[in-house]
Design a protein around this motif. Structure first.
Motif, PDB file in Angstrom:
ATOM      1  N   TYR A  26      -6.913 -63.080 -10.628  1.00 10.87           N
ATOM      2  CA  TYR A  26      -6.929 -62.908  -9.178  1.00 10.87           C
ATOM      3  C   TYR A  26      -8.338 -62.568  -8.716  1.00 10.87           C
ATOM      4  O   TYR A  26      -8.850 -63.136  -7.743  1.00 10.87           O
ATOM      5  CB  TYR A  26      -5.951 -61.795  -8.801  1.00 10.87           C
ATOM      6  N   ARG A  30      -9.381 -65.951  -6.677  1.00 11.21           N
ATOM      7  CA  ARG A  30      -8.983 -65.871  -5.277  1.00 11.21           C
ATOM      8  C   ARG A  30     -10.218 -65.818  -4.379  1.00 11.21           C
ATOM      9  O   ARG A  30     -11.148 -65.039  -4.636  1.00 11.21           O
ATOM     10  CB  ARG A  30      -8.122 -64.629  -5.031  1.00 11.21           C
ATOM     11  N   CYS A 133      -5.018 -57.753   4.128  1.00 15.52           N
ATOM     12  CA  CYS A 133      -5.494 -59.131   3.949  1.00 15.52           C
ATOM     13  C   CYS A 133      -4.574 -59.900   3.010  1.00 15.52           C
ATOM     14  O   CYS A 133      -4.380 -59.496   1.857  1.00 15.52           O
ATOM     15  CB  CYS A 133      -6.918 -59.108   3.393  1.00 15.52           C
ATOM     16  N   ARG A 134      -3.995 -60.980   3.513  1.00 11.20           N
ATOM     17  CA  ARG A 134      -3.127 -61.865   2.734  1.00 11.20           C
ATOM     18  C   ARG A 134      -1.954 -61.119   2.104  1.00 11.20           C
ATOM     19  O   ARG A 134      -1.453 -61.508   1.044  1.00 11.20           O
ATOM     20  CB  ARG A 134      -3.919 -62.591   1.646  1.00 11.20           C
ATOM     21  N   ALA A 135      -1.507 -60.043   2.722  1.00  9.22           N
ATOM     22  CA  ALA A 135      -0.434 -59.243   2.132  1.00  9.22           C
ATOM     23  C   ALA A 135       0.625 -58.808   3.139  1.00  9.22           C
ATOM     24  O   ALA A 135       1.698 -58.363   2.737  1.00  9.22           O
ATOM     25  CB  ALA A 135      -1.036 -57.998   1.467  1.00  9.22           C
ATOM     26  N   HIS A 137       2.683 -60.335   4.954  1.00  7.02           N
ATOM     27  CA  HIS A 137       3.964 -61.045   4.899  1.00  7.02           C
ATOM     28  C   HIS A 137       4.870 -60.523   3.795  1.00  7.02           C
ATOM     29  O   HIS A 137       6.072 -60.828   3.786  1.00  7.02           O
ATOM     30  CB  HIS A 137       3.737 -62.555   4.725  1.00  7.02           C
ATOM     31  N   GLY A 162      -5.900 -63.287   7.104  1.00  6.56           N
ATOM     32  CA  GLY A 162      -5.462 -64.239   6.104  1.00  6.56           C
ATOM     33  C   GLY A 162      -5.873 -65.653   6.441  1.00  6.56           C
ATOM     34  O   GLY A 162      -6.391 -65.932   7.527  1.00  6.56           O
ATOM     35  N   ASP A 163      -5.607 -66.554   5.492  1.00  4.18           N
ATOM     36  CA  ASP A 163      -5.992 -67.953   5.665  1.00  4.18           C
ATOM     37  C   ASP A 163      -5.004 -68.890   5.002  1.00  4.18           C
ATOM     38  O   ASP A 163      -5.348 -70.000   4.591  1.00  4.18           O
ATOM     39  CB  ASP A 163      -7.402 -68.194   5.120  1.00  4.18           C
ATOM     40  N   GLY A 164      -3.750 -68.461   4.887  1.00  9.09           N
ATOM     41  CA  GLY A 164      -2.765 -69.323   4.266  1.00  9.09           C
ATOM     42  C   GLY A 164      -2.995 -69.445   2.773  1.00  9.09           C
ATOM     43  O   GLY A 164      -3.575 -68.578   2.132  1.00  9.09           O
ATOM     44  N   SER A 165      -2.530 -70.532   2.191  1.00 13.13           N
ATOM     45  CA  SER A 165      -2.672 -70.770   0.758  1.00 13.13           C
ATOM     46  C   SER A 165      -2.783 -72.264   0.523  1.00 13.13           C
ATOM     47  O   SER A 165      -2.576 -73.074   1.440  1.00 13.13           O
ATOM     48  CB  SER A 165      -1.455 -70.223   0.000  1.00 13.13           C
ATOM     49  N   THR A 239      -0.740 -67.043  -8.132  1.00 15.81           N
ATOM     50  CA  THR A 239       0.127 -67.145  -6.975  1.00 15.81           C
ATOM     51  C   THR A 239       1.582 -66.815  -7.310  1.00 15.81           C
ATOM     52  O   THR A 239       2.006 -66.877  -8.467  1.00 15.81           O
ATOM     53  CB  THR A 239       0.090 -68.562  -6.372  1.00 15.81           C
ATOM     54  N   PHE A 277     -10.177 -68.675   8.421  1.00 14.12           N
ATOM     55  CA  PHE A 277      -9.817 -67.299   8.094  1.00 14.12           C
ATOM     56  C   PHE A 277      -9.581 -66.580   9.421  1.00 14.12           C
ATOM     57  O   PHE A 277     -10.485 -66.498  10.253  1.00 14.12           O
ATOM     58  CB  PHE A 277     -10.936 -66.629   7.306  1.00 14.12           C
TER      59      PHE A 277
END
Length: 289
Positions: A26, A30, A133-135, A137, A162-165, A239, A277
Motif C-alpha cells: 500500500y 498507492r 482520504c479514500r476512507a 466510504h 479521494g479520487d476513486g479507484s 485493494t 483528486f
C-alpha cells in the motif's frame, strides 16, 4: 504514544484485517496526495501557532506525509486506523520526516475514536484540521461527522478527499482489467472479506450538509498518472476488490493473465489514468450543533 497493540473493544476483525496484509505494498503502490491538495490543507493551518492534525483512516500516513512537506510547522499529528499493520507502516514512513512534530497513532475505528489522554499538565488537545482520504466510504458518515464536531477546535476544518479507484476509472485498459477481475471473482465489486461492496446510500455532500460541517467548498485537482503493468499489479494487491486473498490459490494465474493483458495494452508505453483528486473542505457555521 499509541494505544496498546490489542484492538480496543468492538473493533471489527473483518474491517481491521481488510488491508492489513498489503500494508507495505500500500505504501509503495498507492498514489499519494497531490501537492496542490496538500497546499490547500496547509492554508487552513498556516496562521495558527501550533497547528494539529487528526487523520482518520490514515493507512500508511500519506496525508500527514504530504502535509508535513507543505507545512513544516505542523506541531502534532494523531493518525487513526483499524489496522495495526498499517499504523506500523505509517510510523516507519513518517518518523524520518517528522522534524519537531509529535506523532501519535491510534488503532480504532473513526466511529469509536476518542482523543488520546493528555500528558500531565497538558490540556486536552483539539484538532485544528481533520482529514479523511479514500476512507470515508468505509465509515458510518453521520456518526463520524457528529464525533468530529464534538472534539474539533472551534476554528477547525474538515476535509474528505479521494479520487476513486482503477475499478471506477473509465479507459480501455481499465475496462479490460475490470473484465478480467470479474472473470475470476464474479460480476460484483468485491469488498474483501465483507462480500460485495455496498453502494453509497447518500452522496458525501448531502451528509455534510445535514451535519454541523455544512459550510462546504469543493476543490478538484486534475491528475494524470502513468502506470506500468508492474505498478498496476502492485496496486491491485492493495485493494479490497482484487487483493490476493480473494483469489486464493488462483491468484498466481490471475496475475499471469493480468500481466499479459496489461503488457499488450501498454505496448511498451505507459498506461494513463486521467482523473481528479477531490477535496470537500468543510467548516461549521456559527451556532452549529
Amino acid at each position: 504514544m499509541t494505544y496498546p497493540h490489542d484492538p480496543i473493544p468492538d473493533l471489527s476483525a473483518d474491517r481491521a484485517e481488510l488491508f492489513a496484509a498489503a500494508a507495505a505494498e500500500y505504501d509503495r503502490y498507492r498514489p499519494g496526495v497531490p501537492p496542490e491538495a496538500a497546499e490547500l490543507l496547509a492554508e487552513t493551518l498556516r496562521d495558527l501557532p501550533d497547528p494539529t492534525l487528526l487523520d482518520l483512516g490514515t493507512s500508511t500516513g500519506q496525508v500527514p506525509k504530504a502535509l508535513l512537506k507543505a507545512l513544516p510547522s505542523l506541531d502534532y499529528i494523531e493518525g487513526v486506523d483499524l489496522s495495526q499493520q498499517m499504523l506500523d507502516q505509517a510510523r516507519a514512513a513518517l518518523t524520518p520526516v517528522l522534524g519537531g512534530c509529535t506523532l501519535s497513532l491510534v488503532q480504532t475505528s473513526a466511529e469509536l475514536y476518542k482523543p488520546l489522554a493528555p500528558l500531565p499538565e497538558e490540556e486536552w488537545w483539539t484538532p485544528d484540521l481533520i482529514t479523511c482520504c479514500r476512507a470515508y466510504h468505509w465509515m458510518s458518515g453521520p456518526d463520524v461527522l457528529a464525533r468530529t464536531h464534538r472534539i474539533a477546535a472551534p476554528q477547525a476544518s474538515l476535509a474528505i478527499m479521494g479520487d476513486g479507484s482503477l475499478w471506477m476509472h473509465e479507459a480501455d485498459w481499465t475496462r479490460a482489467l475490470r473484465d478480467l477481475v470479474q472473470q475470476f471473482l464474479g460480476a460484483g465489486r468485491r469488498a474483501g472479506a465483507l462480500g460485495d461492496c455496498p453502494k453509497p446510500v447518500r452522496p458525501f455532500q448531502e451528509e455534510l450538509a445535514d451535519s454541523a460541517w455544512s459550510d462546504v467548498a469543493e476543490h478538484r485537482f486534475p491528475v494524470t498518472r502513468s502506470w506500468s503493468p508492474e505498478s498496476v499489479l502492485g496496486y491491485l494487491r492493495t485493494t479490497s476488490f482484487a487483493g490476493a486473498d480473494l483469489f486464493a490459490e488462483r491468484h498466481a494465474a490471475f496475475e499471469e493473465e493480468a500481466r499479459a493483458l496489461l503488457d499488450n495494452l501498454a505496448d511498451g508505453g505507459p498506461l494513463l489514468e486521467e482523473t481528479a483528486f477531490t477535496v470537500l473542505l468543510a467548516r461549521r457555521r456559527a451556532g452549529a450543533r
